[in-house]
Design an enzyme around this catalytic site. Sequence first.
Site, short mmCIF file in Angstrom:
data_model
loop_
_atom_site.label_atom_id
_atom_site.label_comp_id
_atom_site.label_asym_id
_atom_site.label_seq_id
_atom_site.Cartn_x
_atom_site.Cartn_y
_atom_site.Cartn_z
NE ARG A 1 -32.72 -44.21 27.23
CZ ARG A 1 -33.92 -43.96 26.73
NH1 ARG A 1 -34.68 -43.01 27.27
NH2 ARG A 1 -34.37 -44.62 25.69
CE LYS B 1 -34.82 -55.37 24.25
NZ LYS B 1 -35.46 -54.09 23.90
CE LYS C 1 -27.88 -50.23 24.03
NZ LYS C 1 -29.30 -49.96 23.71
CG ASP D 1 -35.87 -52.96 27.08
OD1 ASP D 1 -34.67 -53.21 26.85
OD2 ASP D 1 -36.80 -53.24 26.29
N1 BES Z 1 -31.59 -51.94 22.37
C1 BES Z 1 -32.89 -51.39 22.45
C2 BES Z 1 -33.28 -50.59 21.19
C3 BES Z 1 -33.44 -51.41 19.94
C4 BES Z 1 -34.67 -51.92 19.58
C5 BES Z 1 -32.37 -51.60 19.09
C6 BES Z 1 -34.82 -52.64 18.42
C7 BES Z 1 -32.50 -52.32 17.93
C8 BES Z 1 -33.73 -52.85 17.59
C9 BES Z 1 -32.99 -50.44 23.65
O1 BES Z 1 -32.18 -50.76 24.73
C10 BES Z 1 -34.38 -50.47 24.11
O2 BES Z 1 -34.79 -51.50 24.60
N2 BES Z 1 -35.08 -49.37 23.97
C11 BES Z 1 -36.42 -49.27 24.38
C12 BES Z 1 -36.54 -47.99 25.16
C13 BES Z 1 -37.81 -47.84 25.92
C14 BES Z 1 -37.88 -48.82 27.06
C15 BES Z 1 -37.87 -46.42 26.45
C16 BES Z 1 -37.28 -49.23 23.12
O3 BES Z 1 -36.86 -48.67 22.11
O4 BES Z 1 -38.37 -49.80 23.14
ZN ZN Z 2 -30.49 -51.87 24.34
MN MN Z 3 -33.11 -52.12 26.06
#
Ligand code: BES
Ligand code: ZN
Ligand code: MN
Length: 490
Positions: A332, A257, A245, A328
């Site tokens: 995936r 965010k 990724k 967000d």
């Molecule tokens: N890149 C983030 C995950 C992440 C969070 C990596 C904190 C490192 C530190 C990912 O793209 C994301 O935003 N995931 C969301 C998913 C949710 C919207 C289902 C998450 O984990 O909150």
């Molecule tokens: Zn991300």
């Molecule tokens: Mn994200």
Amino acid sequence: MLGKLVFLFEKNKKSFLYKDLNKNGVLDKYLEANNFKWKPGEIIVVPYYDFEKEHFDEGFGFVVVGAVKENFAPEDIRTLVAKAAKALKDKVETLEVERFSDSKDFIEPAFEGFYIGTYTFDKYKSQKESKNKLTHLDLIKPEQSKQVIFESPKIVKAVISGQNYTRDLVNTPPNEFIPESFIEEANKLKDNYGFELKVLKGEKLKEEGFIGIYSVGKGSKNPPAFIHLIYKGKNPKKKIALVGKGLTFDAGGLDIKPASYMRNMKLDKAGAASVLGIMKAIGEYKPEDLEVHAFIGAAENLPSASAYKPDDILRYKNGKTVEIDNTDAEGRLVLADCLIEASKVNPDLIINMATLTGACMVALGRSTFGVFSNDENISKEFIEVAKWCGEKAWLLPLDEDLKEELKSQVADLKNCGGRYGGAITAALFLKEFVDFEKVKYFIHLDIAGPAFFEKPFKYYSYGASGIPVRSVFRYIVEKFEKEEIEEYID
Ligand code: BES
Ligand code: ZN
Ligand code: MN
């Protein structure tokens, strides 16, 4: 100037060199006066003792005393050498480490610890904080003074150059490292190591059906990219696909965010940066019996008038449709395109790596990454190698019961489920895009926690760690191919 690392195994058991330097009990007294506790992993820096003038004198150098168990684990050695190197890096040019064992479990982690512990990222500092004079490590055997190992084993050179390269890429700020930068880096690796390279960028992605990468990236002026880098050994017996990724920044998109969660989201390219680091290590090491394909989905996830939206439905090349529930959950979507492509090369094994979910950090904390696999034995072997490497990995289940969470009213899937089991639903989503008719084993690593340390951790300085470069590289070159052959002979 010189520094020496010598060992105390237990309160009353001292290494050869410790005894040698402890004439008249000077070291013992210093340790006692400074409250050295002999906790495995503890170190203390002692100035050299001038026996003529009978006092400690930093002008002569330093002795680092490290406490270690006699039946040490490789990580104990890595940690002690890294700590000693960190402590002396602006003081001495050479570190001599007493080599009390000649095993691979001692020598390789010692060199690894040295190069990980002395890593600095100060490209953007006008005033460099430390001089980092320390450039040499000698593993000495005091009984046989001629047997000095001063060059790291080939595999360590390869793995460290890969890991520290990954750290540089991840640490580079998002104004300077954009999806295009992944193309530039892949081109450098291609030129240096003779890899093959295929690249798709911007509108081309849409034309070729890379709808996940295209959609996630279309909110940014910096066009997204898909990268396929190929290494072919002389006599390949196994084919491995690495998938990463590469979100050079993740603001969340229209599902933006909160500010405090957006900070450090340059780290969201760590999966792809690790894939390139592993490829660099492969290029250095040149395993004859492997063919390695690297796939990277690179994009910047920003809210804008051209950004993809909640409610959008994406149609993937394998025929599956995905409704966007949350912009967000973009990683995936990008990885899905890569997994479809990776499946097409018929690999024996796909290893996917991504800073995929905050949920994985909720489950395992900041220093352990999650491991998912379709095969129990493969994941067990991988986790064992990771343990040897000192990278903490923990198995999480691909629990099919949670697939319900990904059901959409209007498409085959939606891109995220509810709050519970977020790391698992993300992994289940990825699995939908692996073609198991063509792929035997699939491993997914959720590295959201340990890819980046917001404060120094163990021998890692602030910032990118380069996890899981060591584990994945060692697993594929030392274990995967070999293990299979043994099975075959049985
Ligand atoms: N890149 C983030 C995950 C992440 C969070 C990596 C904190 C490192 C530190 C990912 O793209 C994301 O935003 N995931 C969301 C998913 C949710 C919207 C289902 C998450 O984990 O909150
Ligand atoms: Zn991300
Ligand atoms: Mn994200």
